[in-house]
Scaffold this motif. Structure first.
Motif, short mmCIF file in Angstrom:
data_model
loop_
_atom_site.label_atom_id
_atom_site.label_comp_id
_atom_site.label_asym_id
_atom_site.label_seq_id
_atom_site.Cartn_x
_atom_site.Cartn_y
_atom_site.Cartn_z
N CYS A 140 -1.49 4.11 0.47
CA CYS A 140 -1.28 3.63 -0.91
C CYS A 140 -1.55 4.77 -1.89
CB CYS A 140 -2.22 2.46 -1.17
SG CYS A 140 -2.07 1.83 -2.84
N PHE A 142 -2.07 4.22 -5.13
CA PHE A 142 -2.85 3.73 -6.28
C PHE A 142 -4.34 3.90 -6.03
CE2 PHE A 142 0.96 0.89 -7.24
CZ PHE A 142 1.36 1.67 -8.31
N ASN A 143 -5.06 3.55 -7.07
CA ASN A 143 -6.50 3.76 -6.99
C ASN A 143 -7.22 2.61 -7.69
OD1 ASN A 143 -8.86 5.09 -6.52
ND2 ASN A 143 -8.69 6.44 -8.32
N CYS A 144 -7.07 1.41 -7.16
CA CYS A 144 -7.74 0.26 -7.77
C CYS A 144 -9.25 0.48 -7.61
CB CYS A 144 -7.30 -1.04 -7.09
SG CYS A 144 -5.52 -1.28 -7.23
N TYR A 146 -11.84 -1.15 -7.04
CA TYR A 146 -12.67 -1.83 -6.05
C TYR A 146 -12.26 -1.52 -4.61
CZ TYR A 146 -8.47 -4.65 -6.11
OH TYR A 146 -7.17 -5.03 -6.06
N CYS A 147 -11.15 -0.77 -4.46
CA CYS A 147 -10.50 -0.74 -3.15
C CYS A 147 -10.83 0.50 -2.33
CB CYS A 147 -8.99 -0.85 -3.34
SG CYS A 147 -8.11 -0.88 -1.78
N ILE A 149 -9.23 1.00 0.69
CA ILE A 149 -8.16 1.22 1.67
C ILE A 149 -7.56 2.63 1.61
CG2 ILE A 149 -5.90 0.43 2.49
CD1 ILE A 149 -6.69 -2.37 1.66
N PRO A 150 -7.23 3.18 0.40
CA PRO A 150 -6.64 4.53 0.39
C PRO A 150 -7.54 5.56 1.09
CG PRO A 150 -6.39 3.51 -1.75
CD PRO A 150 -7.30 2.61 -0.95
N VAL A 184 0.44 -1.47 3.81
CA VAL A 184 -0.70 -1.52 2.89
C VAL A 184 -0.18 -1.92 1.51
CG1 VAL A 184 -2.41 -0.12 1.68
CG2 VAL A 184 -2.15 0.09 4.14
N ASN A 185 0.93 -1.32 1.08
CA ASN A 185 1.55 -1.69 -0.19
C ASN A 185 3.07 -1.52 -0.02
OD1 ASN A 185 2.63 -1.81 -2.80
ND2 ASN A 185 0.68 -1.18 -3.68
N ASP A 218 3.06 -6.01 -4.89
CA ASP A 218 2.29 -5.46 -6.00
C ASP A 218 3.03 -5.69 -7.32
OD1 ASP A 218 1.16 -3.73 -7.86
OD2 ASP A 218 0.50 -2.35 -6.29
N ARG A 220 2.92 -4.45 -10.18
CA ARG A 220 3.33 -3.31 -11.01
C ARG A 220 4.59 -2.63 -10.46
NH1 ARG A 220 -2.34 -0.42 -9.45
NH2 ARG A 220 -2.34 -1.97 -7.81
N ARG A 260 -5.73 -1.99 -12.35
CA ARG A 260 -4.56 -2.60 -11.72
C ARG A 260 -3.25 -2.24 -12.42
NH1 ARG A 260 -4.12 -4.25 -6.79
NH2 ARG A 260 -2.82 -6.03 -7.29
S1 SF4 Z 1 -5.76 -2.82 -3.79
FE1 SF4 Z 1 -3.75 -2.38 -2.91
S2 SF4 Z 1 -2.70 -1.26 -4.52
FE2 SF4 Z 1 -4.87 -1.14 -5.01
S3 SF4 Z 1 -5.57 0.78 -4.08
FE3 SF4 Z 1 -5.95 -0.89 -2.62
S4 SF4 Z 1 -4.16 -0.87 -1.29
FE4 SF4 Z 1 -3.61 0.27 -3.14
#
Ligand code: SF4
Length: 407
Positions: A140, A142-144, A146-147, A149-150, A184-185, A218, A220, A260
């Motif tokens: 992904c 993006f850089n949410c 709280y996340c 995953i990246p 993931v996205n 997503d 956006r 977001r």
């Molecule tokens: S919540 Fe989804 S869109 Fe946001 S950083 Fe994590 S994987 Fe990427």
């Protein structure tokens, strides 16, 4: 050599495990249920929430106690656990490692006939389901806030469309009626000029798959092209009118703090466009409750939006700070408030889900039965089969009654 699997988390993890299982079966290994004793246990971890991380650790210890060699993969937060024997991020590395472990070079040289027999012995494993998960991308950009995953999965990388078509055609040959495109996205899908909408058109044209469903989307990155495709009667026979459109919060202040990059107005605009062409278009979503700084008013706005959309399902996640994220450094709200709000939201979600499902009473829908008793409409409404006939993997036009709804 017996190999077992335990997979936590999202559909992408599920798709990657399915891929790995199939490859190992093809190489002549045996796949056994996780509850049975295995030589090797592959644990595909999830680190999205504190709870998922904890379960990952428990499953690793559980398999280790039963004497398995532990391979950890997926979104693994604590790679240094003493119980873990090997960590790898991609399936190819896992296969190579298992081959070395088992000293199975002879097995790899089996002739086709013996290989087929080995596959037949295990034939229940990959084909017992009616819905296959097809991985189309990972990572992904993006850089949410709280996340995590990246951090595990890196930047977005897409599978070439030709490979996806090949994988779907294989599933069609195996008898699957439905595929779910996962990643993931998946809105970040890109193969040269081809984005998600283009990929879907290509799938419809080059495969005979009966039903295509999308994994999490997503807001956006929703394009007009995608909305048009889902508003066109010619394509919606095969593209399921159900989106899992990630919301996270109904408050613009909190969405901003989550980084977001969309507003609730934009979010609802997508819903309104799709419901204009199909008032029964179905939406499911994820919501994080108790994000740092969430006031009573922010929470109320989330509840109001959930009522307005009438989601078919809301997955409620009480906020848990993940290590190394921006949200970890934000001031948390009290646990008691988080618990109370989560409870309220779960109840509200059940209410809206019931109201939405009841709109289908009296309507006829093609239901794909996943087992003897349960199936799904195109809108992902769960239906009970009240007869004694085994309808597994059949698509049956069903008049929906209140007694069929499985809420
Ligand atoms: S919540 Fe989804 S869109 Fe946001 S950083 Fe994590 S994987 Fe990427």
């Amino acid at each position: 050599m017996k190999i077992s699997f335990y997979t936590l988390g999202c559909k992408l993890n599920q798709a990657e495990t399915d891929e790995l299982k199939n490859e190992l079966l093809r190489h002549g290994f045996s796949v056994v249920p996780f509850s049975q004793k295995a030589d090797v246990a592959v644990i595909r971890a999830c680190g999205v929430t504190e709870g998922a991380s904890r379960t990952t650790r428990e499953m690793i210890r559980n398999a280790k106690r039963r004497g398995a060699y532990i391979i950890a993969t997926g979104c693994m937060e604590n790679k240094n656990m003493p119980e873990i024997d090997f960590v790898a991020m991609d399936n190819q590395k896992i296969i190579e490692h298992i081959v070395i472990l088992s000293a199975a070079k002879d097995l790899l040289n089996l002739d086709e006939g013996i290989l087929k027999q080995v596959q037949d012995d295990n034939k229940d494993e990959p084909t017992e389901r009616t819905r296959a998960f097809i991985k189309i991308q990972t990572g992904c950009n993006f850089n949410c806030s709280y996340c995590i995953i990246p951090h595990f999965r890196g930047h977005s990388a897409s599978i070439p469309s030709e490979k996806i078509i090949e994988n779907i055609n294989k599933k069609v040959e195996q008898g699957y009626n439905e595929v779910v495109l996962t990643g993931v996205n998946i809105c970040q899908y890109k193969d040269k000029e081809l984005a998600l909408a283009g990929l879907l058109k290509k799938i419809l044209l080059n495969t005979k798959i009966v039903r295509v469903r999308l994994g999490s989307l997503d807001p956006r990155l929703i394009t007009e092209d995608l909305i048009n495709l889902y508003s066109d009667k010619k394509t919606t026979e095969r593209l399921m009118p159900h989106w899992h459109l990630s919301l996270q919060s109904g408050s613009d202040v909190i969405l901003k703090s989550m980084n977001r990059l969309y507003s609730t107005k934009k979010y609802y605009g997508i819903i309104a466009k799709l419901r204009k062409s199909n008032p029964l278009f179905s939406f499911t979503t994820d919501v994080i409750v108790g994000f740092p700084g969430e006031t009573e008013n922010d929470f109320k706005q989330t509840c109001d939006l959930i009522k307005k959309v009438q989601f078919a399902k809301v997955h409620v996640f009480p906020f848990s700070a993940r290590p190394g994220t921006a949200a970890e450094k934000m001031q948390p709200i009290p646990d008691k408030t988080k618990k109370e709000r989560s409870k309220k939201l779960v109840l509200l979600s059940e209410e809206t889900a019931k109201k939405f499902a009841e709109k289908f009473v009296g309507k006829t829908r093609p239901v794909l039965f996943e087992n003897k008793k349960t199936g799904y409409t195109p809108e992902f409404i769960r239906i009970k089969n009240n007869s004694d006939i085994n309808l597994q993997n059949k698509i049956v036009k069903t008049v929906i009654r209140k007694s069929n709804l499985q809420l």
